[in-house]
Every structure is written in structure tokens, then in C-alpha cells.
Design an enzyme around this catalytic site. Structure first.
Site, PDB file in Angstrom:
ATOM      1  N   GLU A  39       0.972  -1.193   0.040  1.00  0.00           N
ATOM      2  CA  GLU A  39      -0.034   0.059  -0.054  1.00  0.00           C
ATOM      3  C   GLU A  39       0.909   1.192   0.030  1.00  0.00           C
ATOM      4  OE1 GLU A  39      -3.907  -1.813   2.434  1.00  0.00           O
ATOM      5  OE2 GLU A  39      -2.201  -0.829   3.359  1.00  0.00           O
ATOM      6  N   ASP A  63     -14.213  -3.787   0.313  1.00  0.00           N
ATOM      7  CA  ASP A  63     -15.358  -4.794   0.758  1.00  0.00           C
ATOM      8  C   ASP A  63     -16.512  -3.940   1.289  1.00  0.00           C
ATOM      9  OD1 ASP A  63     -15.523  -5.247   3.845  1.00  0.00           O
ATOM     10  OD2 ASP A  63     -13.284  -5.280   3.397  1.00  0.00           O
TER      11      ASP A  63
END
Length: 218
Positions: free
Chosen positions: A11, A183
Site C-alpha cells: 500500500e 469490501d
């Protein structure tokens, strides 16, 4: 000094690739890199999991460096149907949802760095802004998700932003969390998270990298 934190090393890649690194060291078993990005002196750290680790690592790095601004770049779950996988959310306020103290007045939301938030959104208009709530669990229950939205009216949920916000406030630092939706906190959470982390997880750091290259903040 600008501190940039993430959960996974991948990330942070856009930041670490974009910065000129002049120091590497290890703190608590985590690689710390310090350097320049644009005109900003920055320090980076990943492998920060959950509220406890996020809090003590943030405090250690504040103590170690002259940190004034803190950014957290990683993934989150959507709490509202208005967000889709891959959308980016920037927190205007942060709240711990799993701290059991009886009354919310003992656990107030913490406001983020609204001036920098507006500046980032001026450059990246597709980013959504709103509250981010944090708790030490990977939520995979739609009913619980919906009840949390009804209570907090937050856009996204994660495991770290509120903890870092609390440490930042206690130390007089500015803080923003930039999160990409991986999600929807439902019965597909684990499948979606694992599938989308590699695909979208780098996006917040890429946005921050592009911003810091052109703006001096610390």
C-alpha cells in the site's frame, strides 16, 4: 515532518517509489524510511495492524521524529450502498465504534485536518468525504453493518483510523485517513478483501504521492 502509515507494504509503494530516501532503519521490527517527497520531509512505516499497534507505533514515530502531519493510507469497508469497491474515502471525522463506555460523550468523534482535506479534494474531486469508524474486527455481518451506519452515519469502517486520530490529537498533530473501499462488510467480506487488496490497495498512496509532490504541508 509528514508521517505516512499503512497496513501492508504494498500500500505504500507509490510513496516509497516517489520519495528520495536518505535514511532507513528498523523500529519495532518494521522498516522505517525517511526522505523527501516534493518539498516535504516524510517518514514512512507499514505493517500497522489494528488499533493497539496503530496507536503505539504512531506515538513512537512522533517521539522519534518531529512529526506535524500524519496520513494513513490503506483499505476500508463501505457502510453505505452509495460506495463501490475501488471508491476512495477521506475521513473528515473518526470514531471508535467498539469502545464500550456507555455514553458517546465519553468517546467523541475526532475531527480530521479539514483544510488539507479540502485541498486534496479540490485536486481529486472523485474522492468522497465523511466519517470513518474503527474497531478491532473484520466485519462480515450485514445486519451489524447496517446498525453501525444507523448509529454513526459513517461512510466507511476500518481497524485503525480512529486510534491514529486519537494519538495525533493528543500530540497536536494534523491527521487524515485516505481509504479505498475493498469490501462491503457483508458475507463476502473476506473474499472481497483478499481479491481487491492487491488490485486497489495502492490507490490512496498514489493520490497522496501526487498531492505531496505539488503541495508543501510540513
Amino acid at each position: 515532518m509528514v508521517l505516512v502509515l499503512s497496513v501492508f507494504e504494498s500500500e505504500l509503494e507509490p510513496i516509497r517509489e516517489g520519495m528520495v530516501t536518505f535514511e532507513k532503519k528498523e523500529i519495532f521490527g518494521r522498516e522505517i524510511k525517511r526522505g523527501l517527497l516534493g518539498r516535504n520531509e516524510i517518514v514512512t512505516c507499514s505493517r500497522v495492524f489494528g488499533k493497539v499497534e496503530s496507536a503505539f507505533i504512531t506515538q513512537k514515530l512522533i517521539d522519534e521524529y518531529a512529526v506535524k502531519n500524519i496520513f494513513l493510507v490503506s483499505g476500508a469497508a463501505a457502510l453505505t450502498s452509495g460506495l463501490n469497491i475501488g471508491d476512495v474515502v477521506i475521513g473528515e471525522a473518526y470514531h471508535e465504534y467498539d469502545r464500550k463506555l456507555g455514553e458517546d460523550k465519553h468517546n467523541p468523534a475526532i475531527t480530521g485536518d479539514l483544510e488539507t482535506l479540502e485541498s486534496i479534494r479540490f485536486q481529486f474531486s472523485a474522492i468522497k468525504q465523511g466519517k470513518i469508524i474503527s474497531g478491532d474486527q473484520l466485519l462480515d455481518n450485514q445486519a451489524v453493518r447496517d446498525s453501525l451506519f444507523d448509529r454513526y452515519r459513517a461512510l466507511a469502517l476500518d481497524m485503525d483510523s480512529a486510534a491514529v486520530a486519537k494519538v495525533a490529537k493528543a500530540n497536536g498533530c494534523q491527521f487524515l485517513s485516505i481509504k479505498v473501499i475493498l469490501d462491503k462488510a457483508d458475507d463476502r467480506t473476506r473474499e472481497d478483501y483478499n481479491q481487491n487488496c492487491e488490485r486497489y490497495g495502492f490507490i490512496p498512496a498514489r493520490i497522496l504521492n501526487d498531492y505531496l509532490k505539488n503541495h508543501f504541508i510540513a
